[in-house]
Design a protein around this motif. Structure first.
Motif, short mmCIF file in Angstrom:
data_model
loop_
_atom_site.label_atom_id
_atom_site.label_comp_id
_atom_site.label_asym_id
_atom_site.label_seq_id
_atom_site.Cartn_x
_atom_site.Cartn_y
_atom_site.Cartn_z
N PRO A 184 0.86 -1.12 -0.17
CA PRO A 184 -0.04 0.10 0.05
C PRO A 184 0.86 1.21 0.14
CG PRO A 184 -0.12 -1.34 2.20
CD PRO A 184 0.52 -2.30 0.99
N ALA A 225 0.34 4.15 -2.74
CA ALA A 225 0.35 5.70 -2.33
C ALA A 225 1.20 6.63 -2.85
CB ALA A 225 0.33 5.80 -0.64
N LEU A 226 2.50 6.07 -2.69
CA LEU A 226 3.60 6.92 -3.38
C LEU A 226 3.33 7.15 -4.54
CD1 LEU A 226 6.89 6.03 -1.69
CD2 LEU A 226 6.03 8.41 -1.96
N LEU A 274 0.92 6.79 -6.62
CA LEU A 274 -0.38 7.86 -6.91
C LEU A 274 0.19 9.18 -6.91
CD1 LEU A 274 -3.13 8.30 -7.72
CD2 LEU A 274 -3.75 8.71 -5.10
N SER A 275 0.80 9.68 -5.82
CA SER A 275 1.01 10.99 -5.63
C SER A 275 2.07 11.34 -6.55
CB SER A 275 1.61 11.30 -4.27
OG SER A 275 2.74 10.39 -3.97
N ILE A 332 -16.86 -0.30 -21.90
CA ILE A 332 -15.91 0.86 -22.08
C ILE A 332 -15.21 0.56 -23.30
CG2 ILE A 332 -13.87 2.00 -21.16
CD1 ILE A 332 -16.37 2.40 -19.47
N SER A 345 -5.85 -2.67 1.99
CA SER A 345 -4.75 -1.78 1.76
C SER A 345 -5.08 -0.35 2.11
CB SER A 345 -4.60 -1.81 0.14
OG SER A 345 -5.55 -1.35 -0.33
N ASN A 400 -4.93 0.69 5.71
CA ASN A 400 -3.55 0.83 5.77
C ASN A 400 -3.09 2.31 5.53
OD1 ASN A 400 -3.09 -1.74 6.88
ND2 ASN A 400 -2.05 -2.36 5.05
N TRP A 401 -3.65 2.83 4.56
CA TRP A 401 -3.47 4.14 4.32
C TRP A 401 -3.52 5.00 5.35
CZ3 TRP A 401 -4.91 6.99 -0.54
CH2 TRP A 401 -4.38 6.40 -1.58
N GLY A 411 3.69 8.17 3.71
CA GLY A 411 2.89 8.19 2.26
C GLY A 411 1.75 9.42 2.21
N ILE A 460 1.81 12.83 0.16
CA ILE A 460 0.73 13.08 -0.67
C ILE A 460 0.26 14.68 -0.47
CG2 ILE A 460 -1.74 12.87 -1.21
CD1 ILE A 460 -1.17 9.84 -0.73
N TYR A 516 -13.66 16.05 -11.59
CA TYR A 516 -13.89 14.68 -12.14
C TYR A 516 -13.37 13.61 -11.15
CZ TYR A 516 -15.17 16.23 -16.74
OH TYR A 516 -15.83 16.85 -17.84
N VAL A 535 -14.38 2.93 -14.56
CA VAL A 535 -13.93 1.58 -14.95
C VAL A 535 -12.60 1.51 -15.46
CG1 VAL A 535 -14.55 -0.20 -16.67
CG2 VAL A 535 -16.39 1.14 -15.57
N PRO A 576 -8.30 4.39 -4.85
CA PRO A 576 -7.17 4.86 -5.69
C PRO A 576 -7.20 4.76 -7.19
CG PRO A 576 -6.54 3.62 -3.80
CD PRO A 576 -7.89 3.29 -3.76
N ILE A 615 -9.53 7.35 -8.52
CA ILE A 615 -8.90 8.68 -8.82
C ILE A 615 -7.96 8.83 -9.66
CG2 ILE A 615 -7.24 10.02 -7.41
CD1 ILE A 615 -8.50 9.19 -4.85
N VAL A 622 -7.94 11.32 -12.96
CA VAL A 622 -6.80 12.10 -13.24
C VAL A 622 -6.49 11.83 -14.60
CG1 VAL A 622 -4.79 12.74 -12.75
CG2 VAL A 622 -6.52 12.47 -11.04
N TRP A 640 -5.93 0.14 -11.90
CA TRP A 640 -5.37 -0.12 -10.56
C TRP A 640 -6.79 -0.97 -9.87
CZ3 TRP A 640 -3.24 4.42 -7.13
CH2 TRP A 640 -2.55 3.80 -6.07
#
Lengths: 421, 307, 359
Positions: free
Chosen positions: A3, A7-8, A10-11, B104, C2, C5-6, C14, C18, C46, C274, C282, C285, C289, C341
């Motif tokens: 994780p 997370a990393l 993503l950023s 999609i 997961s 855990n964030w 992490g 961010i 979005y 999707v 995540p 997101i 993006v 992902w």
């Protein structure tokens, strides 16, 4: 562990894609000179142009950009001097996809690039939200095709338009319908800002002049089938069918009128005054009426010449708004010349005082930034050609004649392109 | 009365076109449970191909009938190849993927085809060459053209032959078997890959035919024409009960009639509150109402438990 | 797992990274021009929308192709309550909840008659609903002028908290923030809110009920879940978030017209969910993006690349841009069918063949 890594990731991904894009852009405006800092012998004047280059209206967008490009190249060839320095004009073409959201993004881009002025956008739907950004940044904006009255009625001092708006045009079309001896009329619009605005104004003017509106029907800007509404209109037997909309619908519409045996005449605004309308309407286009703001190119001193220049340069005919966009650029350059500066803050007041003899009209602005006394000309499709019928509305028709004599020796900022060749 | 009949004719012609396109959706859905969103674009490619072929042959001096036939053949073959390729490249690898994945992909293919068409044919509207004689008939105050008659007859003939194909041939039996249960059909010696390919190819041939009809009827074509047409046809397929051939035909005709009559009469019925500006949503409103009472569409079988 | 855990101290690094990246971003972007901040803002908007839709599609497994309708309802609510159109200028803390409530009501209105439909039927009905809402907004200017029709509503108030307006430049702690930068922070705050809600929902009783319905509705019913109400709740929640996003959009743009709420927008948002990985925050997101930025990035990449390869621009960059976008959708789905992902949980919970089933 996983994780943390994600997370990393993503950023990092987010930050880098964004900032990478940002940096790429950075390179371009770096070359932009501070406007007004014109001590050197050459000033770079950057003019933004926005129109949809993708989507169903892309052909009109390209046409607009060509009009602007022609003006820019002529200005450069003329070697215009602004504030004692030779001016070099540069066009920054952007695509707003006729989408309001893209419209503001692109507008912000032009604001960032610190353009000296903006020509456009093509559609009222994108012009209106974008005009706020230009107003906030103090950048003058001249549209050659956004005809929705709202654009200049928001109280933005930076918004100008070199074309008659829908109110002016709708009114004239209503008067014309009466003049043609029509007693009853059916009104169709395509539910776009343009079509609806035009049809509403037409309806008002027609009713005021004693015409009976027997049916109000609607379609949309993607439709190809109009038989249902035309059949309904047929049952009311109007003398005239007015359409507020574009050529892509107008053409098939007159065809389907013929197929249904509707004898009524068809009348539309500038959206159906195009070669495309004739192509799509075929034989059924014969005898139908449409209007264009301003006077016919052929009747104007510089009209036929502009047509030739345009055809020679781009190897294609004028679609619709190119001459207006051309004038929009010229009007802007003219104001810069008179102000002796390309600094928006300095030439904006001059823009309001414009009195410029352009290709399409003698351009003067009223208190809203709208074209003063915009004349509207009516045309009829005859023998596969647009034939001029008459010019109505506004005092511009005689004014042009008078003004020419008056202003000929005076500023004449941009010498008639004829002198150049 | 003649106005009412005229609206019926309008709706019938429009509905025939919807029905033809809807058949393509329904065949694919019936067999593999996939909404082929790119189907509308196949129609568009069919129209534009026909315009190019017929236009250039006419210009070369070929008689309209021959040019039309050549355009029909070329467009149909091209669309069949396109349909086969779509399935092969885009959908087959996703056979066991989550349900939304192929949706999609289909949307992606739709975008790709639209933009390819824009690059190939340009952004301007194209006019359909005059292949059919321009004859206007008038019968009891109702006007119609030769093209309209051809459209209705041709789509009726096509639907009939498709029904025969599905219910009277071996391929048809294989299709129905695969639709019922792919695994069992496989055990019975049905090559499901071939059946699925066949469904795509036949659906695309119908799309080409529909494309030519649309082109000949409205005499106008554009790279974005497929999207709305596809959407309406899809609505028609769902209205009739997706996966059901008869349903697609009935749904198509019904949708055409609803639109024509809706646009023609709703204004008077509601005292001007709802008018023809709502033409495009009559279809959806009727759809919602129908589905509220018959959740599987008008002709759909009760398959609730497979959900 | 997961995701939880964030939020544990273990990954404070992490989170810290961010946070720093998110705070630094608008300033980094501004060096390239405010336009990039604006693009980032739309990207976050979005993200917000995609996460809202994720509740409906990702968690509850309801295929909604008309999500944009709720966004439109929110945008118009803001526009009508804070513009000269009706002469109303309500404050933000009043409009946003009203907008969310209106969208929520719209969600329930759509949901209650249709939620018993099977997957694909639901898809077409929601799609139709989206069109119905757009067409009504386009036409409700007569007989009573409510939405001003296709002309749209202009001069909409920006977000204002007390005297602090989000439009124009202002200086805070010696730092000059531009309008788009301020909206950026507002949007990030809202996005964080929706992320937290998503997280909390995912592991709540309702969240598990949704997942049960997604995996097998009949089984869910059998264990005593009131599927109808729970599904309705998903619709209502998703719609409320859409409504809030719409309000912010209206305030940011200062102008709304029905054109902004076309079907293709719904499709785009669904594609984000999707493409990124349904039900995995995540992933969603990332999808949002990517899809928001990709067309913009291609705008700058396409023409120079052609120059480089062929020495001239062969095809209009604008046409290629959408082509590449379509291609990206197809390729990602081909090679990562569960999204870029996907949620790792599926495997962990020992569902070897996550056949979400052909409806």
């Amino acid at each position: 562990m996983q994780p943390k890594i994600s997370a990393l990731a993503l950023s990092v991904v987010a930050a880098f894609t964004l900032s990478a894009c940002g940096q790429k852009e950075e390179v371009k405006p770096a070359a932009a000179p501070a406007p007004g800092a014109a001590q050197k012998s050459e000033t770079l004047i950057r003019i933004g142009h926005v129109a949809p280059m993708t989507g169903p209206q892309a052909h009109l967008g390209k046409d607009n950009e060509n009009g602007a490009r022609l003006a820019i190249e002529e200005l450069n060839a003329l070697g215009l001097e602004i504030g004692g320095a030779k001016a070099r004009f540069e066009l920054l073409g952007e695509d707003d996809q006729a989408d309001p959201k893209q419209g503001t993004t692109v507008a912000q881009k032009l604001v960032d690039a610190k353009v000296n002025g903006v020509i456009g956008h093509l559609n009222s739907g994108t012009t209106i939200p974008a005009s706020k950004l230009y107003f906030d940044a103090g950048i003058p904006q001249v549209s050659g095709s956004a005809t929705n009255p709202t654009y200049t009625r928001q109280g933005f001092k930076t918004a100008f338009r070199v074309m008659a708006n829908d109110v002016q045009q709708g009114k004239v079309l209503g008067e014309f319908a009466v003049k043609q001896g029509a007693r009853s009329v059916a009104v169709v619009d395509d539910r776009t800002a343009y079509g609806q605005g035009l049809a509403d104004e037409f309806r008002k003017a027609a009713e005021a002049a004693g015409l009976k509106v027997v049916a109000s029907e609607y379609t949309n800007d993607k439709a190809t089938d109009f038989k249902a509404i035309l059949t309904k209109i047929k049952s009311k037997a109007p003398d005239l069918i007015f359409f507020g909309g574009m050529d892509a619908q107008g053409g098939p519409m007159v065809k389907q009128m013929a197929e249904l045996g509707i004898k009524a005449r068809f009348l539309g605004g500038d959206g159906v005054c195009t070669p495309e309308f004739m192509k799509l309407g075929g034989e059924a286009a014969e005898g139908q009426y449409c209007s264009l703001p301003g006077q016919p190119l052929e009747k104007l001193a510089k009209g036929p010449e502009f047509k030739d220049k345009f055809a020679k340069k781009f190897n294609t005919g004028i679609q619709l708004y190119a001459p207006y966009v051309y004038d929009a650029v010229m009007v802007m350059a003219d104001a810069m010349k008179r102000a002796g500066s390309a600094d928006p803050a300095k030439y904006l007041p001059e823009l309001g005082k414009t009195r410029y003899d352009g290709v399409t009209a003698l351009v003067e602005f009223d208190e809203f930034g709208d074209l003063k006394g915009g004349a509207i000309s009516l045309y009829q499709y005859k023998g596969g050609k647009l034939e001029y019928v008459e010019t109505l509305g506004g005092a511009a028709a005689p004014a042009t004649e008078a003004a020419k004599a008056e202003t000929a020796p005076a500023p004449a900022v941009t010498p008639a392109p004829a002198d150049k060749k | 009365m003649d106005i009412f009949l005229q609206q019926i004719v309008n709706g019938l012609v429009q509905g025939s076109i919807y029905a033809l396109v809807a058949l393509g959706y329904t065949m694919v859905y019936g067999i593999m449970g996939l909404i082929n969103f790119a189907h509308g674009e196949v129609v568009m490619i069919g129209t534009l191909t026909a315009i190019t072929v017929a236009g250039s042959l006419l210009a070369a001096g070929m008689p309209p009938a021959l040019a039309g036939l050549a355009a029909l053949i070329v467009a149909t073959l091209l669309c069949m190849a396109l349909g086969w390729g779509l399935e092969r490249i885009a959908y087959r690898p996703l056979r066991n993927a989550p349900r939304l994945t192929p949706l999609i992909t289909a949307i992606g293919m739709s975008i790709i085809l639209q933009n390819l068409a824009m690059i190939l044919w340009g952004r301007n509207y194209q006019t359909f060459p005059p292949l059919f004689p321009k004859v206007n008939f008038e019968l009891a105050g109702v006007h119609f053209t030769a093209v309209q008659v051809i459209i209705v007859l041709l789509s009726a003939a096509t639907m009939l032959s498709l029904t025969l194909l599905v219910y009277r041939t071996k391929l048809g039996m294989a299709m129905r078997a695969t639709a019922q249960n792919p695994a069992v059909a496989g055990l019975m010696g049905v090559n499901s890959n071939r059946v699925i390919s066949a469904a795509f190819v036949i659906g695309s041939a119908l799309a080409a035919l529909a494309g030519i009809m649309v082109g000949a009827y409205y005499e106008i074509a554009h790279y974005q024409m497929g999207f709305m047409l596809g959407l309406k046809a899809f609505t028609a397929a769902v209205l009739g009960g997706i996966g059901n051939l008869l349903g697609a035909m009935a749904g198509g005709i019904l949708l055409g009639l609803i639109e024509a009559l809706g646009a023609g009469y709703i204004g008077d019925l509601t005292g001007g509150f709802l008018g023809s500006h709502y033409q495009d949503i009559f279809a959806f409103m009727v759809l919602i109402v129908v589905l509220m009472f018959r959740p599987s569409g008008l002709f759909g079988e009760k398959t609730g438990d497979r959900a | 797992m997961s995701i939880k855990n964030w939020l544990l101290p273990r990954s404070t690094v992490g989170i810290g990274l961010i946070a720093i990246a998110l705070i630094a971003l608008p300033f980094a972007l501004a060096t390239g021009g405010q336009a990039w901040v604006r693009i980032a803002n739309f990207a976050i908007l979005y993200v917000f929308l995609a996460l809202g839709l994720n509740i409906v599609v990702g968690l509850a497994g309801l295929l909604d192709l008309g999500y944009i309708a709720f966004y439109a309802v929110g945008a118009y609510t803001w526009a009508l309550l804070a513009s000269p159109h009706f002469g109303l200028h309500l404050p933000v803390w009043a409009i946003l909840p009203i907008g969310a409530a209106c969208a929520c009501v719209a969600g329930v209105l759509l949901g209650s008659p249709t939620l018993k439909l099977r997957g694909d039927y639901l898809a077409i009905v929601t799609l139709g609903f989206g069109e119905i809402v757009r067409i009504f907004m386009n036409n409700l200017n007569a007989p009573i002028n409510i939405t001003n029709g296709a002309q749209g509503i202009t001069l909409i108030d920006p977000v204002k908290i007390g005297d602090f307006s989000f439009a124009g430049n202002s200086t805070i702690f010696g730092l000059t923030l531009s309008g788009p930068q301020k909206y950026y922070f507002l949007l990030v705050a809202l996005a964080l809110l929706v992320i937290v809600v998503n997280l909390r929902l995912q592991n709540s009783r309702i969240g598990r009920a949704w997942q049960a319905i997604r995996e097998d509705e009949i089984a869910a019913k059998a264990v005593g879940i009131n599927t109808r109400n729970v599904k309705l709740l998903a619709f209502a929640m998703g719609a409320s978030f859409g409504g809030i996003a719409g309000g912010v959009f209206a305030a940011m743009q200062g102008f709304v017209s029905p054109e902004s709420f076309s079907l293709i927008e719904s499709v785009m948002i669904l594609a984000m969910v999707v493409l990124g990985g349904m039900g995995h925050i995540p992933g969603v997101i990332l999808g949002a993006v990517l899809l928001a930025i990709l067309p913009e990035a291609l705008r700058y990449g396409v023409a120079p690349l052609q120059q480089l390869l062929f020495g001239k621009v062969l095809v209009d960059p604008e046409s290629l841009r959408m082509l590449i976008f379509g291609l990206a959708l197809v390729l990602v789905m081909r090679f990562k069918p569960a999204g870029l992902w996907p949620a790792p949980e599926r495997k962990a919970h020992g569902n070897p063949n996550p056949e979400e089933g052909r409806a």
